[in-house]
Design an enzyme around this catalytic site. Structure first.
Site, PDB file in Angstrom:
ATOM      1  N   GLU A 280       0.820  -1.206   0.000  1.00  0.00           N
ATOM      2  CA  GLU A 280       0.000   0.000   0.000  1.00  0.00           C
ATOM      3  C   GLU A 280       0.862   1.268   0.000  1.00  0.00           C
ATOM      4  O   GLU A 280       0.644   2.188   0.781  1.00  0.00           O
ATOM      5  CB  GLU A 280      -0.969  -0.023   1.192  1.00  0.00           C
ATOM      6  N   ASP A 359      -8.536  -9.074   2.886  1.00  0.00           N
ATOM      7  CA  ASP A 359      -8.385  -8.085   3.955  1.00  0.00           C
ATOM      8  C   ASP A 359      -9.520  -8.134   4.980  1.00  0.00           C
ATOM      9  O   ASP A 359     -10.370  -7.246   4.997  1.00  0.00           O
ATOM     10  CB  ASP A 359      -8.318  -6.679   3.315  1.00  0.00           C
ATOM     11  N   GLU A 387     -12.830  -3.605  11.310  1.00  0.00           N
ATOM     12  CA  GLU A 387     -12.757  -2.583  10.260  1.00  0.00           C
ATOM     13  C   GLU A 387     -13.843  -2.729   9.192  1.00  0.00           C
ATOM     14  O   GLU A 387     -14.472  -1.755   8.801  1.00  0.00           O
ATOM     15  CB  GLU A 387     -11.365  -2.639   9.617  1.00  0.00           C
TER      16      GLU A 387
HETATM   17  C1  GCU Z   1      -6.265  -2.389   5.581  1.00  0.00           C
HETATM   18  C2  GCU Z   1      -6.577  -1.115   6.290  1.00  0.00           C
HETATM   19  C3  GCU Z   1      -5.412  -0.230   6.366  1.00  0.00           C
HETATM   20  C4  GCU Z   1      -4.209  -0.969   6.905  1.00  0.00           C
HETATM   21  C5  GCU Z   1      -3.990  -2.265   6.158  1.00  0.00           C
HETATM   22  C6  GCU Z   1      -2.939  -3.152   6.778  1.00  0.00           C
HETATM   23  O1  GCU Z   1      -6.030  -2.149   4.230  1.00  0.00           O
HETATM   24  O2  GCU Z   1      -7.612  -0.449   5.638  1.00  0.00           O
HETATM   25  O3  GCU Z   1      -5.759   0.821   7.219  1.00  0.00           O
HETATM   26  O4  GCU Z   1      -3.106  -0.178   6.779  1.00  0.00           O
HETATM   27  O5  GCU Z   1      -5.151  -3.003   6.150  1.00  0.00           O
HETATM   28  O6  GCU Z   1      -3.286  -4.216   7.278  1.00  0.00           O
HETATM   29  O7  GCU Z   1      -1.770  -2.797   6.768  1.00  0.00           O
END
Ligand code: GCU
Length: 676
Positions: A280, A359, A387
């Site tokens: 990410e 996720d 989440e």
């Molecule tokens: C999800 C989440 C993020 C987090 C990511 C992770 O995508 O939305 O906020 O950073 O998981 O597990 O690193």
């Protein structure tokens, strides 16, 4: 305190003195002394009588409770020759007889503390047995990952600001941190990473380590809880002023080595580092043309001299994935990135694998990576933070989901290989360091998690890490007895209600394995089925006017099904053998496809959404029946949340049903959605 009626002979041992054996008993920083204090305090409060701490020379009578590590006892009378006392953290509890005292014996000091909490738990539930019993955990790693930022916010936090941080530093007032460590120890958890996976490197300055991180570690240590830190891969550049963070650059190696020495100077028992790299948009070894293993080993080497671990997250994927290529599939990423590196990781690297390939969705198949690493150890990652599951505004009890994951048979080499066995040193891969971690978002809110019912998840998570074969309902009933009331009506009503929450949530959000169907781009909260396609995140449903679902077969799809061992792969490869609840995860089918239940996919969507939302409407009523049986303040808090949840479930139902109705043009047989 227990109601008078439940203070039966067995439940009310006539304990008036607790004696802690061993020199460490008087050292306030030892779990032994914590055990002594907890027992004195707990027994007196539960039974409403005065109990005192005796000295080791006090006489042992049938009203004494003697606690200590096994070597502190001269005789281990009555303990079987092979018992939980043979294992790290194990304990043995022996109630008093007419001639001998009660005993809590631990394999080690932490085992004594776990034994003390187990004793108090049974006592508080009115279930202290007159027989001796013991227990030891299945897995050594029983951790929490807090996603706390140094500015005091918590990523995906719904229970207030951070207990640990404020204004870029560790907080002055760490009273709640102590309570958190106590809470963790009481359910068997032994480690916590205190900062966000998207870490801010300034935590590593000497000032912050000496005046902040050290204080946290010192406060949590007496409860047997060790801390770890999440690192930012790019810290050599951003914090250290180097030109690169290349894991093979000797200045970078020297920088991390020195940092590691510095951290251990202040926290000599630090557990290790959690690393989120190349994920990410985060930096990582791939940014420097190095392998993920080279990235992980960079940290493993300096940690190894201290017995520390690298928790290297397998959450590595391309978040600018193009949907127009039918072979693209984010679910493939973990195995694609990690499986071929099985021989390449150092011994003290542990790969941290989210339970499902995407996720923390409302339903996912188990991540195949858990069965594809053999030499490299892994831990599973769950999420208490909800989440995608209503964010602690909805009550959703997750232990039934975790229980299913843990009981899933991965059929490694054609042999029984339940996930919970893989995650144990005695499992098929014999990983000495394996177990559990979960994203938890405890905050400063008085409810800890934003919703009084959300704590059931943290309780169950801890208990499952210790005994992963536990039944979700049994854990729930224990929690209710400990948290709300031992009144059978409360236990039954709350138990039935919470057991209905995950099925209801799945019903009104995303069913048949399509994923949660929430807004994928920003909030991950309310319904937004339209956001599930055309995004770079790779959380896709491939819904069009005629059909939907991800074809993940080997024959015609992305090949994901083939990442499992053959027996599992063949089940998912064919529509006929794929369970309905994962159909759209693995297959792309017309809305008119007929399920094993006899319904079409679209009719199932309509029905499940109506049934799920209708189930949520019952929660408030069922909760209303508990008014007066529990305290008003918590009753009102939960009543308010459940009323909101009921309304939001209708919003979910209508948004999702109308979206698929307008896309497919197919009316509902029951005339709730469509044109009549
Ligand atoms: C999800 C989440 C993020 C987090 C990511 C992770 O995508 O939305 O906020 O950073 O998981 O597990 O690193």
């Amino acid at each position: 305190a227990l109601p008078e009626s439940q203070r039966t002979a067995t439940n009310s041992p006539a304990i008036d003195t607790v004696i802690v054996l061993g020199d460490e008993a008087s050292d306030a920083s030892s779990p032994l002394s914590v055990a002594g204090r907890e027992l004195v305090d707990g027994i007196s409060k539960i039974l409403g009588r005065s109990v005192s701490l005796g000295s080791s020379s006090s006489q042992h009578t049938s009203s004494t409770l003697v606690v200590g590590v096994r070597d502190a006892f001269t005789l281990l009378e009555g303990v079987p020759s092979s018992s939980p006392l043979d294992h790290t953290d194990g304990y043995w509890i022996d109630p008093a007889s007419s001639s001998s005292p009660s005993r809590i014996i631990g394999h080690d000091a932490r085992g004594v503390l776990y034994g003390a909490f187990a004793y108090l738990s049974k006592l508080a539930q009115g279930r202290l047995s007159s027989e001796a019993w013991g227990s030891s955990p299945r897995a050594p790693i029983r951790w929490i990952n807090q996603w706390d930022n140094m500015d005091g916010t918590i990523e995906r936090g719904y229970g207030g600001r951070s207990l640990f941080f404020e204004g870029g530093a560790i907080r002055e007032d760490l009273a709640r941190v102590k309570e958190y460590a106590r809470l963790m120890a009481s359910v068997g958890l032994n480690g916590i990473v205190i900062n966000n996976v998207n870490a801010n490197a300034s935590l590593l300055s000497e000032e912050s380590l000496a005046n902040g991180v050290k204080r946290v570690a010192d406060i949590m240590r007496p409860y047997g809880v060790r801390i770890g830190l999440a690192l930012n891969f790019d810290a050599p550049r951003t914090l250290g002023g180097l030109e690169t963070s290349d894991p093979l650059d000797e200045n970078v190696v020297a920088w991390w080595t020195e940092k590691t020495h510095l951290i251990y100077k202040y926290v000599p028992d630090m557990l290790g580092y959690t690393i989120k790299a190349n994920s990410e948009g985060q930096p990582g070894p791939l940014s420097y043309g190095r392998t993920l293993a080279e990235g992980a080993n960079l940290f493993a080497k300096p940690l190894s001299q201290y017995g520390g671990f690298v928790f290297y997250r397998a959450f590595v994927y391309d978040h600018h994935l193009r949907e127009d290529n039918p072979k693209n599939d984010r679910a493939n990423a973990a195995v694609d990135f990690f499986a071929h590196l099985d021989d390449a990781f150092d011994d003290n690297v542990v790969v941290q694998v989210k339970f499902g390939p995407i996720d923390f969705q409302v339903r996912e198949p188990v991540s195949p990576l858990l069965a594809r690493l053999r030499k490299t150890k892994a831990v599973i990652e769950f999420m208490v933070a909800q989440e995608y599951m209503g964010q602690q505004t909805h009550a959703v009890y997750l232990a039934p989901q975790w229980q299913e994951v843990l009981a899933f048979d991965m059929r490694v080499d054609g042999k029984p290989s339940l996930v919970r066995d893989i995650l144990s040193p005695s499992g098929p891969f014999g990983w000495p360091t394996t177990g559990y971690t979960a994203v938890v978002n405890v905050g400063r809110d008085t409810t800890w998690l934003g919703h009084h019912l959300a704590m059931a998840n943290l309780y169950a998570y801890g208990r499952l890490t210790w005994a992963p074969e536990s039944d979700a309902r049994v854990l729930l009933d224990e929690w209710t007895r400990l948290t709300w009331s031992t009144d059978p009506e409360v236990v039954e009503t709350l138990g039935n209600l919470l057991m209905d929450t995950w099925p209801a949530y799945e019903g009104h959000s995303g069913n048949l394995g399509i994923q949660t169907l929430c807004d994928i781009l920003y909030t991950h909260y309310g319904p937004s089925p339209a956001s599930q396609d055309g995004n770079g995140w790779g959380q896709w449903t491939r819904a069009n006017a005629k059909s939907l679902g991800m074809d993940r077969t080997v024959a015609t799809g992305t090949g994901f099904a083939g990442q499992y061992h053959p027996e599992v792969a063949s089940v998912y490869e064919k529509i006929e053998t794929t369970p309905d609840n994962l159909l759209l995860w693995f297959h792309h089918v017309p809305y008119t496809h007929v399920l094993k239940s006899g319904k079409t996919v679209i009719q199932h969507f309509y029905d499940a959404h109506y049934e799920g939302a209708a189930m949520v409407q019952t929660f408030s009523q069922r909760w209303a029946s508990l008014r007066g049986k529990i305290d008003d303040a918590r009753w009102e808090h939960v009543a308010f949340k459940l009323a909101y949840q009921a309304g939001h479930a209708l919003v979910w139902r209508d948004s999702v049903c109308r979206f698929y109705h307008s896309l497919s043009g197919i009316d509902d047989d029951k005339k709730r959605v469509g044109h009549y």
